[in-house]
Design an enzyme around this catalytic site. Structure first.
Site, short mmCIF file in Angstrom:
data_model
loop_
_atom_site.label_atom_id
_atom_site.label_comp_id
_atom_site.label_asym_id
_atom_site.label_seq_id
_atom_site.Cartn_x
_atom_site.Cartn_y
_atom_site.Cartn_z
N CYS A 261 -37.69 -12.63 -21.69
CA CYS A 261 -37.04 -13.93 -21.37
C CYS A 261 -35.89 -14.09 -22.34
O CYS A 261 -35.94 -14.93 -23.24
CB CYS A 261 -38.03 -15.08 -21.46
N ALA A 262 -34.87 -13.28 -22.16
CA ALA A 262 -33.94 -13.00 -23.26
C ALA A 262 -32.89 -14.08 -23.52
O ALA A 262 -32.53 -14.33 -24.66
CB ALA A 262 -33.23 -11.67 -23.00
N PRO A 264 -30.67 -17.22 -24.41
CA PRO A 264 -29.27 -16.79 -24.51
C PRO A 264 -29.05 -15.47 -25.24
O PRO A 264 -27.94 -14.97 -25.27
CB PRO A 264 -28.60 -17.94 -25.25
N GLY A 265 -30.10 -14.93 -25.90
CA GLY A 265 -29.97 -13.57 -26.39
C GLY A 265 -30.09 -13.33 -27.87
O GLY A 265 -29.90 -12.21 -28.34
N ASP A 285 -33.66 -11.69 -17.77
CA ASP A 285 -33.66 -13.14 -17.60
C ASP A 285 -33.60 -13.46 -16.12
O ASP A 285 -33.03 -12.70 -15.33
CB ASP A 285 -32.49 -13.80 -18.33
N ASP A 312 -37.50 -11.87 -12.58
CA ASP A 312 -38.53 -12.89 -12.73
C ASP A 312 -39.65 -12.32 -13.59
O ASP A 312 -40.42 -11.47 -13.14
CB ASP A 312 -39.07 -13.31 -11.36
N ASP A 330 -40.70 -14.24 -25.65
CA ASP A 330 -40.43 -15.62 -26.06
C ASP A 330 -40.32 -16.45 -24.79
O ASP A 330 -39.31 -16.39 -24.08
CB ASP A 330 -39.13 -15.69 -26.87
N CYS A 382 -40.89 -22.12 -28.92
CA CYS A 382 -40.29 -23.11 -29.82
C CYS A 382 -41.00 -24.45 -29.64
O CYS A 382 -40.36 -25.50 -29.58
CB CYS A 382 -38.79 -23.23 -29.62
#
Length: 443
Positions: A261-262, A264-265, A285, A312, A330, A382
């Protein structure tokens, strides 16, 4: 006619109230079109974020001095009052006359002379009582803390059950402080010391992070993405906690790495730097436009081995099964660890979050299938809610005996862990963040 900083902030409040436009979206997409000077833009952003961040306490004070119930006040006039009270209560450097007069003028434009008079009366009462404002009331300590620190009551009660009243208060205070802006140094091109010196030449003051290597802290504000060093790919803006998952994985040159789930990277970029250009790096992503942005960022940062695919991540990619050395997982989450940066998150309802652990579990399941025997995976979020963190990890491990949680070490003062860790704003000075490292057992 020129737009003032306060009227721009009012437009942001209106967009958030009517269209659900996140403050970040407004600042990035709509605020630039208003033509503010850099100084006024900075004030406008401060007013917009600060008002939303402290909304419950602001409304409490308005309610104390208003003869009209809040729900009966014209919404845009109420927005003007909120902006004014925020300045009077929370921004000591703003002159009282400017806070009152500008807010009254905005109220007049919104609702006419009568609305202006109404706003003037309330704001002058608040101004006269700045040093003796009414004490926040409530049926118990969590209720009072929820209003005073403008956090959801359900969240405050949840934190009290986890941390106790004293540390919950410390967490809420930390959530309402302005966080430092930190960035990851692109070690493919220079050291942290060299970047600090380079930025100083560009008029940007920074210093090395107190405990995280290859991380700098900005002392100068403004649009950091507009400076030459950013365009040259010398750094990437990222919180210190978010930089830690690749550390926990201990990525080595030549290893194959997948970030599921990269976007914004940030973690992808760190992984690529740790690979030193060797090995395979795949970033996934769901959203194609985010994938394109990540490809562009990877090129700017010099990651020639990076491959990005729209995917997905609740389902596994068959070509990666049992092929990967290190996996970064993440997952999308409630974001309750970054309330100090995204004030609008505190308006999420508890029931909106109930489906997240199931989705997180599916993504973890798919990501784990990529691990070769002996390969490692980091699951991270997060947020600070156990039901999205250790509960998801524990459920996965109970169903997959071929995986085990493994200890890892992070830079001091974090140090050694037993395989999982929650970072807290009030303890570590970072965003709230969870990290769990797992290993697929050897055959």
């Amino acid at each position: 006619m020129a737009v003032s900083a306060r009227s721009a902030a009012l437009e942001g409040l209106k967009a958030w109230r009517l269209r659900g436009t996140w403050p970040d979206q407004f600042v990035k997409k709509e605020l630039p079109a208003l033509g503010l000077s850099p100084k006024d833009k900075g004030l406008s952003v401060q007013l917009l974020y600060g008002t939303i961040q402290n909304l419950q306490r602001i409304d409490f004070y308005i309610g104390c001095y208003s003869s009209v119930k809040l729900r009966k006040i014209m919404p845009q006039v109420l927005d003007c009052l909120r902006l004014g009270v925020y300045q009077l209560v929370f921004l000591e450097k703003i002159p009282v006359s400017a806070a009152v007069n500008e807010s009254v003028n905005l109220a007049k434009k919104a609702g006419g002379a009568r609305a202006g008079g109404f706003a003037n009366a309330i704001l002058r009462k608040v101004a006269s009582q700045r040093e003796n404002l009414p004490e926040v009331t409530g049926e118990d300590a969590p209720s009072r803390m929820a209003v005073y620190y403008s956090h959801p009551l359900w969240f405050v009660r949840r934190m009290v059950s986890l941390l106790g009243e004293e540390e919950t208060r410390e967490l809420l205070e930390a959530d309402n402080m302005t966080p430092p802006v930190t960035a990851r140094v692109n070690r493919l091109r220079l050291t942290g010391e060299e970047l600090v010196a380079r930025l100083a030449e560009e008029g940007v003051t920074t210093h090395l992070h107190p405990w995280l290597p290859d991380c700098i802290v900005f002392e100068t504000g403004g649009d950091l993405t507009s400076i030459h060093s950013f365009a040259e790919g010398l750094f990437y803006i990222q919180d210190a906690a978010s930089q830690l998952p690749p550390w926990a994985l201990d990525i080595r040159p030549g290893e194959n790495v997948v970030d599921v789930c990269a976007a914004p990277g940030g973690k992808t970029l760190i992984a690529g730097q740790m690979q030193q250009g060797q090995g395979r790096l795949i970033a996934m992503d769901l959203h194609p436009f985010k994938c394109r942005q990540l490809e562009e960022t990877g090129k700017r940062m010099g990651l020639e081995q990076l491959s990005v695919r729209s995917w997905d991540s609740t389902t596994a990619a068959s070509d990666l099964l049992a092929q990967v050395d290190k996996v970064i997982c993440d997952v999308p989450c409630s974001g309750l660890g970054i309330l100090r940066k995204k004030a609008d998150i505190r308006f999420k309802k508890e029931e909106e979050l109930s489906d997240l652990p199931q989705i997180q579990g599916k993504i973890l399941e798919a990501a784990a299938s990529y691990c070769r025997p002996g390969g490692r995976l980091v699951y991270s979020t997060c947020t600070i809610l156990p039901e999205e963190n250790q509960n998801v990890a524990d459920a996965f491990l109970s169903e997959h005996p071929d995986f085990e949680r493994t200890p890892f070490r992070l830079p001091e003062p974090v140090g050694e862990t037993d395989g999982q860790l929650t970072l807290w704003p009030q303890r570590h000075g970072t965003d709230g963040f969870y990290i769990c490292r797992m290993k697929r057992k050897e055959l």
